[in-house]
Design a protein around this motif. Structure first.
Motif, mmCIF file in Angstrom:
data_model
loop_
_atom_site.group_PDB
_atom_site.id
_atom_site.type_symbol
_atom_site.label_atom_id
_atom_site.label_comp_id
_atom_site.label_asym_id
_atom_site.label_seq_id
_atom_site.Cartn_x
_atom_site.Cartn_y
_atom_site.Cartn_z
ATOM 1 N N GLY A 1 5.519 0.082 -2.014
ATOM 2 C CA GLY A 1 4.667 0.556 -0.944
ATOM 3 C C GLY A 1 5.022 -0.157 0.347
ATOM 4 N N TYR A 2 4.062 -0.250 1.237
ATOM 5 C CA TYR A 2 4.273 -0.830 2.554
ATOM 6 C C TYR A 2 3.300 -1.973 2.784
ATOM 7 N N ASP B 1 9.717 4.648 10.953
ATOM 8 C CA ASP B 1 9.849 4.097 12.306
ATOM 9 C C ASP B 1 9.236 2.702 12.387
ATOM 10 N N LEU B 2 8.088 2.511 11.754
ATOM 11 C CA LEU B 2 7.442 1.190 11.758
ATOM 12 C C LEU B 2 8.308 0.166 11.040
ATOM 13 N N ARG B 3 8.964 0.592 9.995
ATOM 14 C CA ARG B 3 9.868 -0.308 9.264
ATOM 15 C C ARG B 3 11.065 -0.682 10.143
ATOM 16 N N ARG B 4 11.687 0.327 10.756
ATOM 17 C CA ARG B 4 12.838 0.070 11.629
ATOM 18 C C ARG B 4 12.437 -0.751 12.854
ATOM 19 N N GLY B 5 11.193 -0.614 13.288
ATOM 20 C CA GLY B 5 10.703 -1.355 14.449
ATOM 21 C C GLY B 5 10.202 -2.753 14.128
ATOM 22 N N GLY B 6 10.300 -3.162 12.874
ATOM 23 C CA GLY B 6 9.898 -4.513 12.507
ATOM 24 C C GLY B 6 8.394 -4.708 12.380
ATOM 25 N N ALA C 1 6.497 -2.969 9.847
ATOM 26 C CA ALA C 1 6.184 -2.894 8.415
ATOM 27 C C ALA C 1 7.444 -3.142 7.599
ATOM 28 N N VAL C 2 7.227 -3.523 6.359
ATOM 29 C CA VAL C 2 8.317 -3.625 5.393
ATOM 30 C C VAL C 2 7.915 -2.789 4.187
ATOM 31 N N SER C 3 8.914 -2.359 3.447
ATOM 32 C CA SER C 3 8.618 -1.523 2.284
ATOM 33 C C SER C 3 9.302 -2.090 1.052
ATOM 34 N N ARG C 4 8.737 -1.715 -0.076
ATOM 35 C CA ARG C 4 9.316 -2.091 -1.367
ATOM 36 C C ARG C 4 9.317 -0.841 -2.224
ATOM 37 N N ARG C 5 10.428 -0.583 -2.872
ATOM 38 C CA ARG C 5 10.551 0.598 -3.733
ATOM 39 C C ARG C 5 10.037 0.297 -5.130
ATOM 40 N N VAL D 1 0.864 -1.178 0.000
ATOM 41 C CA VAL D 1 0.000 0.000 0.000
ATOM 42 C C VAL D 1 0.901 1.229 0.000
ATOM 43 N N LYS D 2 0.619 2.149 -0.880
ATOM 44 C CA LYS D 2 1.411 3.383 -0.960
ATOM 45 C C LYS D 2 1.097 4.296 0.222
ATOM 46 N N ALA D 3 2.099 5.024 0.652
ATOM 47 C CA ALA D 3 1.943 5.954 1.770
ATOM 48 C C ALA D 3 0.830 6.961 1.490
#
Length: 152
Positions: free
Chosen positions: A64-65, A48-53, A55-59, A26-28
């Motif tokens: 998205g996330y 922060d959610l990505r660094r906190g484990g 969420a993950v993101s894909r470019r 899902v896009k931001a």
């Protein structure tokens, strides 16, 4: 205790990712629009959610996330900790790092009990609970008390 705008937005973003889990990423911008969250502020929260484990993101164009694990495995406490740090602090310190003397000694167990109560609620509710609208009975009972809805 205060829930920061950052924590509120983070839980809402995680919830949005949970309800769209089957849609891939899902896009931001989509999260920001769906939850009425300022886009720039949300970008920092998603980081922060990505660094906190959480969420993950894909470019890229299809990027998205998405949640890093099942929504049943992510508690509201996990999300709040990812963006705000410890759930309960006193003057920016964890209650277990405090010490009081004299007449103030009873404050320490009070702060510890407060932290335990808040943890009990926030660690007992998963993002999946929110996504399905089925809060645990203990939370429902607390929310059903008329005094819970009034400000003294």
């Amino acid at each position: 205790m205060r829930i920061s705008a950052r924590a509120d937005y983070a839980v809402r973003a995680a919830l949005e990712l949970a309800v769209r889990q089957g849609d891939g990423t899902v896009k931001a911008e989509e999260i920001a629009t769906a939850q009425d969250i300022p886009h720039k502020f949300l970008e920092g929260i998603l980081g922060d959610l990505r660094r906190g484990g959480i969420a993950v993101s894909r470019r890229g164009g299809g990027g998205g996330y998405r949640l890093a694990r099942e929504a049943t495995e992510i508690t509201v406490a996990d999300v709040i900790r990812a963006v705000d740090g410890p759930i309960v602090s006193v003057r920016g310190e964890r209650p277990t790092e405090l010490s009081y003397r004299g007449t103030a000694e009873p404050l320490l167990p009070l702060w510890i009990a407060l932290r335990a109560g808040v943890r009990r609620v926030l660690e007992g509710v998963t993002i999946a609970d929110l996504a399905t609208g089925t809060l645990p009975e203990t939370v429902q009972l607390l929310a059903a008390e008329p005094a819970s809805w009034t400000n003294p």
